[in-house]
Scaffold this active site. Structure first.
Site, mmCIF file in Angstrom:
data_model
loop_
_atom_site.group_PDB
_atom_site.id
_atom_site.type_symbol
_atom_site.label_atom_id
_atom_site.label_comp_id
_atom_site.label_asym_id
_atom_site.label_seq_id
_atom_site.Cartn_x
_atom_site.Cartn_y
_atom_site.Cartn_z
ATOM 1 N N CYS A 326 52.217 24.791 19.010
ATOM 2 C CA CYS A 326 51.449 23.650 18.502
ATOM 3 C C CYS A 326 50.293 24.114 17.618
ATOM 4 C CB CYS A 326 50.934 22.785 19.648
ATOM 5 S SG CYS A 326 49.860 23.650 20.821
ATOM 6 N N GLU A 360 54.018 21.122 14.773
ATOM 7 C CA GLU A 360 54.548 22.045 15.771
ATOM 8 C C GLU A 360 55.647 22.853 15.088
ATOM 9 O OE1 GLU A 360 54.885 21.331 19.726
ATOM 10 O OE2 GLU A 360 53.211 19.924 19.834
#
Length: 369
Positions: A326, A360
């Site tokens: 992330c 992400e």
């Protein structure tokens, strides 16, 4: 997405040119960022253009005698009052004005400063109301009435206090590779905010483990978002997570999906590596026969801080590594270690957070012969 608060509300920071333009910019940035490690095409997984968030948090602002939703101003100029948000899913969107009206009508707004929404794709909703005061029996009575009127679950939170009206979780169904998986999502714990992108992310991970065999080791497993689908393609899965509440949720989700070939261990990555290497014994590992596992593959989904050097070196022992990140910046740092022994053979960009700079990334690495 068309939002009347673009340019003011800090929730969206990249919007000029529309969705496709911001997505193209994200891809361009990350192609350049990861060029030292990967020369192929990065697969892009889009988000719905609007109503994509199933989890959202709003400030509650007292504007005279009226209470209003508020978000931080993009330029740090106080707050922006809002009466709608096209980011949130349709169920939350429809609930927002009704909830405020009910709170005002029942006079439940005293010292209220926040409202957190958690919704399933079928419309089951938990709302947490955050207060700067202790909540009493009268609040509980009014909250029960309001929850019944709106058809939701309500939670009142104050310092060292949590009052649950109904239940503190919703049940989400994810459709992954033509199979439905059910997950209980508990309020105030981490869940993926964009369910449609989450489905694509898990599917991509499963596809990229298609050529792996034997058993899987997963670090940072959370509540089993990836773990449970992985259990359908591996013989056995050994998964670790430091959060007690997440491990408990993962075990419940395993039962919810009638999966039996997972062992969850509540340990930090550092502790787990030490246990495997015999540096230290842990009672939490006493019932696990690690020698019974045939682990050739490892999956990691660390927090924004990424992995430390020891965890990267540990992961490099395995032939197949799948890494979901992330935070692309810490992923670059970790790839500098992992690429010493492994080749990056596939990359993906998941647009979990449209109209922001956040993405992400998914990376598949194979050990060099």
């Amino acid at each position: 997405m068309d939002c009347k608060y673009f340019g003011e509300c800090g929730a969206c920071r990249v919007y000029e040119g529309g969705y496709e333009a911001q997505l193209s910019k994200k891809l361009e940035i990350n192609e350049e960022r990861f060029a030292p490690f990967f020369s192929g095409d990065i697969t892009v997984f889009k988000s719905p253009d609007e109503h994509y968030r199933a989890r959202s948090e709003f400030k509650i602002w007292h504007d005279g005698d009226v209470i209003r939703y508020a978000m931080n101003h993009k330029e740090h100029k106080g707050v922006v009052f809002i009466d709608e948000c096209p980011q949130v899913n349709h169920f939350i969107s429809k609930l927002m004005p009704k909830l405020l009206e009910g709170i005002e009508r029942k006079e439940m707004g005293y010292k209220l400063f926040g409202a957190d929404f958690l919704s399933s794709s079928s419309g089951e909703i938990v709302v947490s109301l955050l207060y700067h005061r202790q909540l009493d029996n009268e609040w509980q009575k009014l909250a029960q009435e309001l929850a019944g009127e709106l058809g939701i679950y309500l939670i009142g939170r104050a310092r060292k206090q949590k009052l649950v009206i109904g239940q503190d979780y919703i049940t989400e169904t994810l459709n992954i590779q033509n199979r439905a998986y059910k997950f209980n999502y508990i309020e105030n714990s981490f869940t993926q905010p964009n369910p449609r992108v989450n489905e694509q992310m898990v599917s991509w991970a499963m596809e990229n483990f298609a050529d792996a065999q034997g058993d899987l080791l997963e670090l940072y497993c959370g509540a089993g978002n990836f773990t449970i689908p992985f259990a359908t393609i591996f013989d056995k899965v050994l998964a670790t997570e430091i959060s007690k509440s997440s491990i408990n949720a993962a075990k419940e989700n395993m039962l919810l999906n009638s999966v039996e070939n997972i062992e969850f261990v509540r340990m930090s990555v550092e502790e787990f590596v030490g246990a495997l290497d015999g540096v230290r014994e842990f009672r939490r590992m006493k019932d696990i026969d690690i020698k019974a596992y045939n682990i050739n593959s490892i999956f990691v989904d660390p927090p924004r801080s990424g992995m430390d050097e020891a965890s990267c070196n540990f992961s490099a022992r395995y032939e197949h590594i799948l890494y979901i990140s992330c935070n692309p910046e810490t992923l670059v740092r970790d790839l500098e270690i992992l690429s010493k022994t492994h080749d990056v053979v596939a990359m993906a960009l998941f647009d979990q957070f449209p109209y922001t700079h956040h993405v992400e990334m998914g990376v598949k690495l194979i050990k060099r012969k």
